[in-house]
Enzyme design. Sequence first.
Site, PDB file in Angstrom:
ATOM      1  N   SER A  79       0.791  -1.232   0.000  1.00 20.30           N
ATOM      2  CA  SER A  79       0.000   0.000   0.000  1.00 20.30           C
ATOM      3  C   SER A  79       0.820   1.276   0.000  1.00 20.30           C
ATOM      4  O   SER A  79       0.313   2.343  -0.366  1.00 20.30           O
ATOM      5  CB  SER A  79      -0.951   0.018   1.207  1.00 20.30           C
ATOM      6  OG  SER A  79      -0.224  -0.099   2.423  1.00 20.30           O
ATOM      7  N   ASP A 371      -3.114   8.149   8.133  1.00 19.73           N
ATOM      8  CA  ASP A 371      -3.965   7.251   8.910  1.00 19.73           C
ATOM      9  C   ASP A 371      -3.075   6.544   9.926  1.00 19.73           C
ATOM     10  O   ASP A 371      -1.945   6.987  10.172  1.00 19.73           O
ATOM     11  CB  ASP A 371      -4.742   6.286   8.005  1.00 19.73           C
ATOM     12  CG  ASP A 371      -3.837   5.406   7.133  1.00 19.73           C
ATOM     13  OD1 ASP A 371      -2.653   5.242   7.473  1.00 19.73           O
ATOM     14  OD2 ASP A 371      -4.329   4.887   6.105  1.00 19.73           O
ATOM     15  N   HIS A 374      -0.121   4.749   7.360  1.00  9.98           N
ATOM     16  CA  HIS A 374       0.532   5.348   6.192  1.00  9.98           C
ATOM     17  C   HIS A 374       0.884   6.813   6.422  1.00  9.98           C
ATOM     18  O   HIS A 374       0.054   7.591   6.888  1.00  9.98           O
ATOM     19  CB  HIS A 374      -0.386   5.258   4.968  1.00  9.98           C
ATOM     20  CG  HIS A 374      -0.849   3.875   4.669  1.00  9.98           C
ATOM     21  ND1 HIS A 374      -2.072   3.386   5.089  1.00  9.98           N
ATOM     22  CD2 HIS A 374      -0.244   2.859   3.992  1.00  9.98           C
ATOM     23  CE1 HIS A 374      -2.201   2.130   4.682  1.00  9.98           C
ATOM     24  NE2 HIS A 374      -1.103   1.786   4.022  1.00  9.98           N
TER      25      HIS A 374
END
Length: 397
Positions: A79, A371, A374
Site C-alpha cells: 500500500s 492514517d 501510512h
Amino acid sequence: SVYLPMGMGVRRGTATMQGRSFIFVLVVLLAVATGVSGRTTYTGSSNTASASGHLVKPKPQTKETNTKQVPALVVFGDSIVDPGNNNAIHTIIKANFPPYGHDFGADHRPTGRFCNGRIPTDFIASKLGLKQLLPAYLQQSPNLTTHDLLTGVSFASGGTGYDPLTAQLASVISMTDQLRMFHEYKAKVRALAGDAALSEILSKGVFAVCAGSDDVANTYFTMRARSSYSHADYASLIVSHAGAFLDGLLSAGAKRVAIISMPPIGCVPSQRTLSGGMARDCSSGHNEIAEMINAGMGTTVESLKAKHQGARVVLMDIYGYLFDMMMRPEGYGFKESTLGCCGTGMMEVSVLCNGVTSAVCGDVTDYLFWDSYHPTEKAYRILVDFVYDNYLKELID
C-alpha cells in the site's frame, strides 16, 4: 468486470471467508481504538528506542530533478506504493473513498492511494523527469495510454507482502502475481513499441520494490497466522521469499533494482495502539523482526548482484531516517508522530478511515501519519528526497 490476475483464481472460493476474517479483525481493531484514551500531541523526545537505536541526522532537502534519461519507473509492492490497483479487485483493503485523497489534485479526489495526497512513487517518477503521477497497472478510468505504459506503472497492491500467506489473508495481489503481471506488461510494451523500446526499459529503467511491513504487522502479529515461527525464523522466511521475488525480477531482465527496506514498523500509530501498552510505546518485537529482515536483505542483495552480473541492485535503508522522523518530528516540520490525522489516529486505516465515522485533523501538515499506518504526502516527500539523494542517484548515474 473485475480483473483477477493469473494465479489468484484458486483463491476465489476462499475469498469470502478470508474477507470475513479480515472484517472481523478490523472490527476488533476499531474496538481497541475506542478503548484507548484520547489523542495527545507528541511534543519532544521519546523514551522508546528501536532495537538498534538508529538515529540519522536529516540532510537539507533538495528539489533536484534527474537530467539523465531514465525511460521508465516500474514498481512492485504494498500500500505504500499502490496508486489504485486494489480498486480493480475484490478486497476490503481499499482507499478509493474520502477522506483518502483529501489533498490530491485540484479536486481533492480519492484515487485508491492510501494517503491524503501523492505517494512515494509519484514523487520518484517526478524526480526522474517521467511524469507527475505513476499510474496503477490495473487502472480502468481512464484506461492506460501507450505513454503510460512506456514510462512505467505500479503493480503494487495494498495489504500484500513477501509472505504468500499475507496476500491470501487480505485477498489482494501477491508478489508472485505482480511478477506475472510484469511479464504481461512486457508483452504489451513489445507489441506497442517493439523490442528496442522494451530493451531500453529493462536496461535503463528503475525497478522499485516495497513490501514486508504487512507481513510483520498483519500476518505475524495481528492475525498470528505464523505463530509457530520465532522472530528470527519469520524474518528468515520473509528474506527467502523476497530473495526469490527479486531473483525472478532480475531474471525477467530488470537491470536497475531498488528495494525499500523495512521501516520501524513497531512505531507506526496502529502498532503502538495494539502492542505498545497503555503508553502506546513502539513495539520492540515488530522492530526486532524488521531489523532482522533488513540485515538478511543486505546479504541477499550482495548474493543477487554476484549472480546477476551487470545488474545494479541497491537496498535503500529508510529505517534509521524514518525512526528519527518519528522520534524528532519537530526537526522535520511536524508536531505529531504517534497518531494519524484520520479519526482518533490510533487505529483507523482503509475502511476504518472513512468519510462517515472519521473526522480529519485540523492541519494535515502537522502530522507525520495520514492514517494509523501510512505517512502523509508531506512525510513521503521528505522520505523520497532522502532515498533519491542517498541511493537512487547512484543507481541511475
